[in-house]
Each structure stands twice: as C-alpha cells, then as structure tokens.
Design an enzyme around this catalytic site. Structure first.
Site, PDB file in Angstrom:
ATOM      1  N   SER A 153      31.304  43.754  55.339  1.00  0.00           N
ATOM      2  CA  SER A 153      32.636  44.010  55.898  1.00  0.00           C
ATOM      3  C   SER A 153      32.551  45.069  56.980  1.00  0.00           C
ATOM      4  O   SER A 153      31.726  45.988  56.902  1.00  0.00           O
ATOM      5  CB  SER A 153      33.597  44.495  54.816  1.00  0.00           C
ATOM      6  OG  SER A 153      34.818  44.938  55.393  1.00  0.00           O
ATOM      7  N   TYR A 167      35.979  49.781  47.718  1.00  0.00           N
ATOM      8  CA  TYR A 167      35.639  48.566  48.473  1.00  0.00           C
ATOM      9  C   TYR A 167      34.722  48.920  49.649  1.00  0.00           C
ATOM     10  O   TYR A 167      33.682  48.292  49.858  1.00  0.00           O
ATOM     11  CB  TYR A 167      36.918  47.885  48.975  1.00  0.00           C
ATOM     12  CG  TYR A 167      36.665  46.602  49.745  1.00  0.00           C
ATOM     13  CD1 TYR A 167      36.373  45.421  49.075  1.00  0.00           C
ATOM     14  CD2 TYR A 167      36.710  46.580  51.144  1.00  0.00           C
ATOM     15  CE1 TYR A 167      36.127  44.237  49.780  1.00  0.00           C
ATOM     16  CE2 TYR A 167      36.473  45.406  51.855  1.00  0.00           C
ATOM     17  CZ  TYR A 167      36.186  44.236  51.165  1.00  0.00           C
ATOM     18  OH  TYR A 167      35.944  43.068  51.867  1.00  0.00           O
TER      19      TYR A 167
HETATM   20  P1  NDP Z   1      38.849  34.937  48.799  1.00  0.00           P
HETATM   21  O1  NDP Z   1      39.636  35.760  47.850  1.00  0.00           O
HETATM   22  O2  NDP Z   1      39.504  33.907  49.626  1.00  0.00           O
HETATM   23  O3  NDP Z   1      37.633  34.226  48.005  1.00  0.00           O
HETATM   24  C1  NDP Z   1      36.847  34.994  47.157  1.00  0.00           C
HETATM   25  C2  NDP Z   1      35.731  34.136  46.636  1.00  0.00           C
HETATM   26  O4  NDP Z   1      34.934  34.973  45.774  1.00  0.00           O
HETATM   27  C3  NDP Z   1      36.215  32.960  45.822  1.00  0.00           C
HETATM   28  O5  NDP Z   1      35.417  31.823  46.093  1.00  0.00           O
HETATM   29  C4  NDP Z   1      36.024  33.442  44.397  1.00  0.00           C
HETATM   30  O6  NDP Z   1      35.705  32.390  43.485  1.00  0.00           O
HETATM   31  C5  NDP Z   1      34.800  34.316  44.529  1.00  0.00           C
HETATM   32  N1  NDP Z   1      34.729  35.277  43.431  1.00  0.00           N
HETATM   33  C6  NDP Z   1      35.551  36.296  43.148  1.00  0.00           C
HETATM   34  N2  NDP Z   1      35.178  36.882  41.987  1.00  0.00           N
HETATM   35  C7  NDP Z   1      34.090  36.197  41.562  1.00  0.00           C
HETATM   36  C8  NDP Z   1      33.249  36.303  40.428  1.00  0.00           C
HETATM   37  N3  NDP Z   1      33.459  37.217  39.471  1.00  0.00           N
HETATM   38  N4  NDP Z   1      32.217  35.441  40.309  1.00  0.00           N
HETATM   39  C9  NDP Z   1      31.988  34.486  41.241  1.00  0.00           C
HETATM   40  N5  NDP Z   1      32.771  34.317  42.320  1.00  0.00           N
HETATM   41  C10 NDP Z   1      33.813  35.173  42.480  1.00  0.00           C
HETATM   42  O7  NDP Z   1      38.105  35.999  49.704  1.00  0.00           O
HETATM   43  P2  NDP Z   1      37.387  35.880  51.134  1.00  0.00           P
HETATM   44  O8  NDP Z   1      36.864  34.530  51.347  1.00  0.00           O
HETATM   45  O9  NDP Z   1      38.259  36.520  52.113  1.00  0.00           O
HETATM   46  O10 NDP Z   1      36.167  36.883  50.870  1.00  0.00           O
HETATM   47  C11 NDP Z   1      34.812  36.432  50.822  1.00  0.00           C
HETATM   48  C12 NDP Z   1      33.925  37.636  51.092  1.00  0.00           C
HETATM   49  O11 NDP Z   1      34.231  38.149  52.386  1.00  0.00           O
HETATM   50  C13 NDP Z   1      34.134  38.788  50.116  1.00  0.00           C
HETATM   51  O12 NDP Z   1      32.894  39.370  49.815  1.00  0.00           O
HETATM   52  C14 NDP Z   1      34.995  39.756  50.917  1.00  0.00           C
HETATM   53  O13 NDP Z   1      34.829  41.087  50.486  1.00  0.00           O
HETATM   54  C15 NDP Z   1      34.468  39.530  52.308  1.00  0.00           C
HETATM   55  N6  NDP Z   1      35.361  39.934  53.392  1.00  0.00           N
HETATM   56  C16 NDP Z   1      36.607  39.377  53.515  1.00  0.00           C
HETATM   57  C17 NDP Z   1      37.430  39.771  54.552  1.00  0.00           C
HETATM   58  C18 NDP Z   1      38.812  39.249  54.727  1.00  0.00           C
HETATM   59  O14 NDP Z   1      39.577  39.847  55.519  1.00  0.00           O
HETATM   60  N7  NDP Z   1      39.193  38.141  54.099  1.00  0.00           N
HETATM   61  C19 NDP Z   1      36.984  40.773  55.529  1.00  0.00           C
HETATM   62  C20 NDP Z   1      35.661  41.260  55.329  1.00  0.00           C
HETATM   63  C21 NDP Z   1      34.884  40.837  54.285  1.00  0.00           C
HETATM   64  P3  NDP Z   1      36.714  31.940  42.302  1.00  0.00           P
HETATM   65  O15 NDP Z   1      38.075  31.798  42.882  1.00  0.00           O
HETATM   66  O16 NDP Z   1      36.099  30.651  41.848  1.00  0.00           O
HETATM   67  O17 NDP Z   1      36.642  33.018  41.268  1.00  0.00           O
END
Ligand code: NDP
Length: 258
Positions: A153, A167
């Site tokens: 991030s 975070y």
């Molecule tokens: P979303 O909330 O849209 O998706 C999160 C994903 O992480 C889902 O597929 C979810 O799977 C999975 N996840 C969460 N907890 C678990 C767990 N315990 N075990 C396995 N999978 C898990 O988030 P984003 O797509 O936005 O985020 C993806 C990555 O990008 C993250 O690391 C986030 O920190 C990073 N990021 C996001 C930004 C943003 O603005 N959106 C900016 C910068 C970084 P499920 O639903 O099946 O649990």
C-alpha cells in the site's frame, strides 16, 4: 489426427501461457481483477478465498467462460496449515507453481484508545504473517522464473490520517519483507516484489464512500484507481519483462505519496 497445442508464449501471444498462479485473496477486489488478468494472459489460476465462496466460484465460471482455466479453494489467511495445504495442493494438481500473488488483506480503523488488540492481531495475521507463510510454501515448489507479488500500500510511504497506524505498519512490514526475501530467493531466479496501490475502488475502499473526496484532495490524479489498473502492474511483475525487478515496492497511487 491429434493436434498438439503449443503453450509457449511466442506461439500463443499469451505471456503467461503454461504458468500456474495461486492468488491468495482472489475472491474479490484487486485479487479478483488479478485472477482475471493473469488468466487472460494465459496462466492457470487458483483462487484462494476465506469467506466469499460464492464470489470465488462465480469468478471461476467467468474465467472458464472466457476460455481460461481456474479453480477456487478455501484458504483462510489466519490458518497457516490450511494455507500451506492449499498451495501444496495446487502445485500437486497442476504439477508446478510459478506465480504467487498475496492480495488477502484487512483494514481496521479506529481511534488509538479504542483500537482493539483483536483487530491489531488480525491485521498482523492476515496482512503480514500469511504473506510469509504463503511465500514459504510457494517457494518450495517454484523453479527459476518464479514470481512472488504482494499487494502492499501507498500507506507504507504516507499515512495522512489518524486511526490507521496498524494498517500502515502492516504494509511497511511488507517493504522490509520483500527486501529480505529477494535476497533469499534471488539466487534461485525467483523475484519478490510489492505492488503498492493508492485508493482503489473495492469493497474495502469504495469510491462512493464519504471519505473519497478527502483522499482525492491529497492526490495528483484525483480519483480512485481501478482494480484492473492494479492487476496490470501485477501482470507486468509476473511476466517475462520483469525478470530483473526484485525487492521493489512499486507505487501505483495516482500520486498519493508524491
Ligand atoms: P477487498 O476487501 O475488496 O478484498 C479483500 C480480499 O482479501 C478478499 O478476496 C477476501 O477474501 C480476502 N481476505 C480477507 N481476509 C482474508 C482471510 N482471513 N483469509 C483469506 N483471504 C482473506 O479488498 P481489496 O481488494 O481492496 O484489497 C486487496 C489488497 O489490496 C489488500 O491487501 C489491501 O490491503 C490492499 N490495498 C487496497 C487498497 C484499496 O484502496 N482498496 C489500497 C492499497 C492496498 P474473502 O472475502 O473470501 O474472505
């Protein structure tokens, strides 16, 4: 007469033809966009999910309908044994593992005096520990040309709001992690990098949210990124052009940290 399908990239025009990718946290958001993109580029994709089984299975069907190859499997980031089993299972099933994308992540925000240790520990478990566990498991199967890509991030560089220290800490940890892992795995021809997005329009950070305008005010390009744009940078790191990139934290943040 039988026809042999040539999977070499030069013939198919697909840079990841013949490769196998595990995308941890591939059921939604950036991970889901990455699964689609890597499949479009020719990789067989295994989508790891925790809670969103229906979304993960729907994504598999979409990818297959577009001519790609995909499976979904449950792999909760907080369960190291289950995550390792899932990665071993993908390598066994397809006979190889070339690409690991760690996109699973959680975002907890609260004023310092109300931030619970449960949320702190969950942030560490999902955003940091699972990346290490998945890397350990995947590296056992990877050969020369392997690629490990974490979603970091821009908050590792700049955290302009209160309430998000754990975070930001978790994403800063990934900056150090990839530097060390690059040294561990470089001699084997495996690269390890972070893609570090700014605000991206997903369930975690919807562009329609109240907070969006404040974030846009901090950016050179005042909008949320699209998950597909982040997937494009992941695809670059996964592909043949990025063989000399390792230990890097590549910003894709609309100038959030500029
Ligand atoms: P979303 O909330 O849209 O998706 C999160 C994903 O992480 C889902 O597929 C979810 O799977 C999975 N996840 C969460 N907890 C678990 C767990 N315990 N075990 C396995 N999978 C898990 O988030 P984003 O797509 O936005 O985020 C993806 C990555 O990008 C993250 O690391 C986030 O920190 C990073 N990021 C996001 C930004 C943003 O603005 N959106 C900016 C910068 C970084 P499920 O639903 O099946 O649990």
């Amino acid at each position: 007469m039988s026809t042999t399908i040539n999977t070499t990239p030069a013939i198919t025009g697909k840079p990841l033809a013949g490769k196998v990718a595990f995308i941890h946290g591939g059921s939604r958001g950036i991970g889901a966009a990455t699964a689609r993109r890597l499949a479009r580029d020719g990789a067989t994709v295994a989508i790891g999910y925790a809670a969103s089984a229906i979304a993960a299975e729907a994504l598999v069907e979409d990818i297959k309908a577009s001519g790609g190859n995909a499976i979904a499997l449950k792999a909760d980031a907080t369960d190291a044994a289950a995550l390792t089993r899932a990665i071993d299972g993908v390598a066994d099933r397809f006979g190889r593992l070339d690409i690991l994308v760690n996109s699973a992540g959680v975002l907890a925000l609260a004023p310092l005096d109300q931030f619970t240790l449960e949320d702190f520990d969950r942030t560490v478990a999902v955003n940091i520990r699972s990346v290490f566990v998945a890397t350990q498991a995947a590296a056992r199967h990877m050969k020369e040309g392997g690629r490990i890509i974490n979603i970091g991030s821009t908050n590792a560089q700049r955290m302009p709001f209160a309430g998000g220290a754990p975070y930001a800490m978790s994403k800063s940890a990934l900056v150090g992690l990839v530097k060390g892992l690059a040294r561990d795995l470089g001699p084997r021809g495996i690269t390890v990098n972070n893609v570090a997005p700014g605000p991206v329009d997903t369930d975690m950070n919807p562009e329609a949210g109240d907070f969006a305008a404040v974030m846009h005010g901090l950016m050179a390009i005042p909008r949320h990124g699209k998950a597909d744009e982040i997937a494009g940078m992941v695809a670059y790191l996964a592909g043949p052009d990025a063989a000399f990139v390792t230990g890097a934290d590549l910003l894709i943040d609309g100038g959030f940290a500029a």
